[in-house]
Design a protein around this motif. Structure first.
Motif, PDB file in Angstrom:
ATOM      1  N   VAL A  77      -5.321   8.585   1.055  1.00  0.00           N
ATOM      2  CA  VAL A  77      -5.424   8.139   2.447  1.00  0.00           C
ATOM      3  C   VAL A  77      -5.104   6.650   2.486  1.00  0.00           C
ATOM      4  CG1 VAL A  77      -6.925   8.031   4.468  1.00  0.00           C
ATOM      5  CG2 VAL A  77      -7.261   9.849   2.787  1.00  0.00           C
ATOM      6  N   GLU A  78      -4.074   6.299   3.252  1.00  0.00           N
ATOM      7  CA  GLU A  78      -3.684   4.876   3.323  1.00  0.00           C
ATOM      8  C   GLU A  78      -4.303   4.206   4.535  1.00  0.00           C
ATOM      9  OE1 GLU A  78       0.581   3.977   3.632  1.00  0.00           O
ATOM     10  OE2 GLU A  78       0.087   1.879   4.037  1.00  0.00           O
ATOM     11  N   GLY A  79      -4.790   2.982   4.330  1.00  0.00           N
ATOM     12  CA  GLY A  79      -5.330   2.201   5.442  1.00  0.00           C
ATOM     13  C   GLY A  79      -4.233   1.545   6.254  1.00  0.00           C
ATOM     14  N   GLY A 116       6.920   5.795   9.713  1.00  0.00           N
ATOM     15  CA  GLY A 116       7.643   5.255   8.556  1.00  0.00           C
ATOM     16  C   GLY A 116       6.915   5.389   7.230  1.00  0.00           C
ATOM     17  N   ASP A 117       5.636   4.981   7.187  1.00  0.00           N
ATOM     18  CA  ASP A 117       4.896   5.035   5.920  1.00  0.00           C
ATOM     19  C   ASP A 117       4.833   6.470   5.395  1.00  0.00           C
ATOM     20  OD1 ASP A 117       4.484   2.378   6.337  1.00  0.00           O
ATOM     21  OD2 ASP A 117       2.294   2.444   6.288  1.00  0.00           O
ATOM     22  N   ALA A 118       4.524   7.398   6.291  1.00  0.00           N
ATOM     23  CA  ALA A 118       4.387   8.804   5.878  1.00  0.00           C
ATOM     24  C   ALA A 118       5.727   9.367   5.430  1.00  0.00           C
ATOM     25  CB  ALA A 118       3.823   9.633   7.027  1.00  0.00           C
ATOM     26  N   LYS A 133       0.839  -1.217   0.000  1.00  0.00           N
ATOM     27  CA  LYS A 133       0.000   0.000   0.000  1.00  0.00           C
ATOM     28  C   LYS A 133       0.868   1.258   0.000  1.00  0.00           C
ATOM     29  CE  LYS A 133      -2.224  -0.970   3.816  1.00  0.00           C
ATOM     30  NZ  LYS A 133      -1.632  -2.281   4.128  1.00  0.00           N
ATOM     31  N   THR A 134       1.860   1.283   0.883  1.00  0.00           N
ATOM     32  CA  THR A 134       2.704   2.479   0.988  1.00  0.00           C
ATOM     33  C   THR A 134       3.540   2.662  -0.280  1.00  0.00           C
ATOM     34  OG1 THR A 134       2.839   2.172   3.374  1.00  0.00           O
ATOM     35  CG2 THR A 134       4.482   3.598   2.388  1.00  0.00           C
ATOM     36  N   TYR A 135       4.088   1.565  -0.757  1.00  0.00           N
ATOM     37  CA  TYR A 135       4.936   1.623  -1.968  1.00  0.00           C
ATOM     38  C   TYR A 135       4.148   2.201  -3.145  1.00  0.00           C
ATOM     39  CZ  TYR A 135       8.536   0.121  -5.257  1.00  0.00           C
ATOM     40  OH  TYR A 135       9.529   0.104  -6.207  1.00  0.00           O
ATOM     41  N   TYR A 167      -2.347  10.908   3.970  1.00  0.00           N
ATOM     42  CA  TYR A 167      -2.814  10.835   5.351  1.00  0.00           C
ATOM     43  C   TYR A 167      -3.044   9.374   5.727  1.00  0.00           C
ATOM     44  CZ  TYR A 167      -5.754  11.070   9.475  1.00  0.00           C
ATOM     45  OH  TYR A 167      -6.254  10.870  10.733  1.00  0.00           O
ATOM     46  N   LYS A 168      -2.703   9.036   6.973  1.00  0.00           N
ATOM     47  CA  LYS A 168      -2.952   7.687   7.502  1.00  0.00           C
ATOM     48  C   LYS A 168      -3.461   7.842   8.919  1.00  0.00           C
ATOM     49  CE  LYS A 168      -0.647   3.218   8.199  1.00  0.00           C
ATOM     50  NZ  LYS A 168      -0.264   2.109   7.316  1.00  0.00           N
ATOM     51  N   ALA A 169      -4.528   7.127   9.251  1.00  0.00           N
ATOM     52  CA  ALA A 169      -5.144   7.289  10.576  1.00  0.00           C
ATOM     53  C   ALA A 169      -4.253   6.730  11.682  1.00  0.00           C
ATOM     54  CB  ALA A 169      -6.511   6.603  10.594  1.00  0.00           C
TER      55      ALA A 169
HETATM   56 MG   LIG Z   1       1.925   0.939   4.695  1.00  0.00          MG
END
Ligand SMILES: [Mg+2]
Ligand SMILES: Nc1ncnc2c1ncn2[C@@H]1O[C@H](COP(=O)(O)OP(=O)(O)OP(=O)(O)O)[C@@H](O)[C@H]1O
Length: 228
Positions: free
Chosen positions: A116-118, A55-57, A16-18, A37-39
């Motif tokens: 927006v990433e889950g 990390g993801d952000a 997802k992040t990639y 954005y990620k919750a």
């Molecule tokens: Mg991720």
């Protein structure tokens, strides 16, 4: 107010992040601002002074070229590599739906396009205690977003994509398309997976992402039409 799209996956670590980073980067080619954005993020590493790293952000900011922004990119960051509801309980820092709403609204108003990433897959408990019980999909429905699904291109993906699509349909969240990650062109099983996934979910595979890809093979204008 920016346009938004929620990126879900068939599970954790599917990319997802990639893929989100490549989407954010692609949208910038339109000459628009493109944010993230990620919750809730769990399993965060710490820097040398003990601060938790989102990390993801950080990855999406770097690869996607998100400039300085005052908008929060992640609302809750936890060190334990467990579901957010459990990480939140272990750290006595429960997730508040009101804070997610406020942070999301702030991010949405800061960019032309917001991805927006889950966390994990579509069924991911964010809070599960005496005061409140809700999962990620409850919040997606609450803020009224449509989703794009990231799935691994390989073995097992028919089951995972069809179950995710059926769940989305059951709870009334529109599925805008699917991206197959770690795709190997001319691999007979992966090519068949693509065909089967489209037939069985009714959604289109809008892109295939190969190993170490640095660009999405679709036009920025086409990607932008998925955002609402
Ligand atoms: Mg991720
Ligand atoms: N196409 C790819 N090529 C090379 N590496 C990849 C690719 N897709 C994913 N990865 C790597 O695989 C790992 C997992 O991917 P990623 O972090 O994007 O998963 P995720 O679905 O966002 O996970 P989470 O549920 O933790 O948010 C990362 O190290 C990422 O860099």
């Amino acid at each position: 107010m920016g346009k938004c799209l929620f990126v879900t996956g068939t599970g954790t670590d599917v990319g997802k992040t990639y893929v989100t980073a490549l989407m954010v980067k692609k949208l910038r080619a339109l000459g628009k601002t493109s944010g993230y954005y990620k919750a809730a993020l769990s399993g965060a590493e710490k820097d040398s002074s003990g601060h938790l790293l989102p990390g993801d952000a950080d990855y999406v900011r770097r690869i996607g070229g998100i400039g300085r922004s005052t908008a929060p990119l992640v609302s809750y960051v936890y060190p334990d590599p467990v579901s957010p509801h459990l990480a939140a309980r272990l750290h006595q820092q429960p997730i508040s739906m009101e804070r997610l709403d406020a942070d999301f609204a702030s991010a949405k108003s800061s960019f032309d396009y917001l991805t927006v990433e889950g966390s994990g897959g579509i069924v991911c408990p964010l809070r599960w205690d005496r005061e409140a019980k809700f999962c990620l999909d409850d919040w997606i429905r609450h803020i009224g977003l449509s989703v794009l699904m990231i799935a691994d291109a390989g073995l097992g993906t028919i089951n995972a994509t069809v179950l995710t699509a059926e769940h989305l349909q059951k709870i009334g969240i529109p599925l805008k398309g699917i991206i197959l990650n770690r795709f190997h062109p001319q691999n007979i099983m992966e090519e068949d997976n693509l065909h089967m996934v489209e037939e069985m979910t009714g959604a289109r595979v809008i892109a295939k992402v190969t190993e170490n890809a640095t660009d999405l093979e679709i036009k920025a204008e086409g990607l932008a039409t998925l955002y609402e």
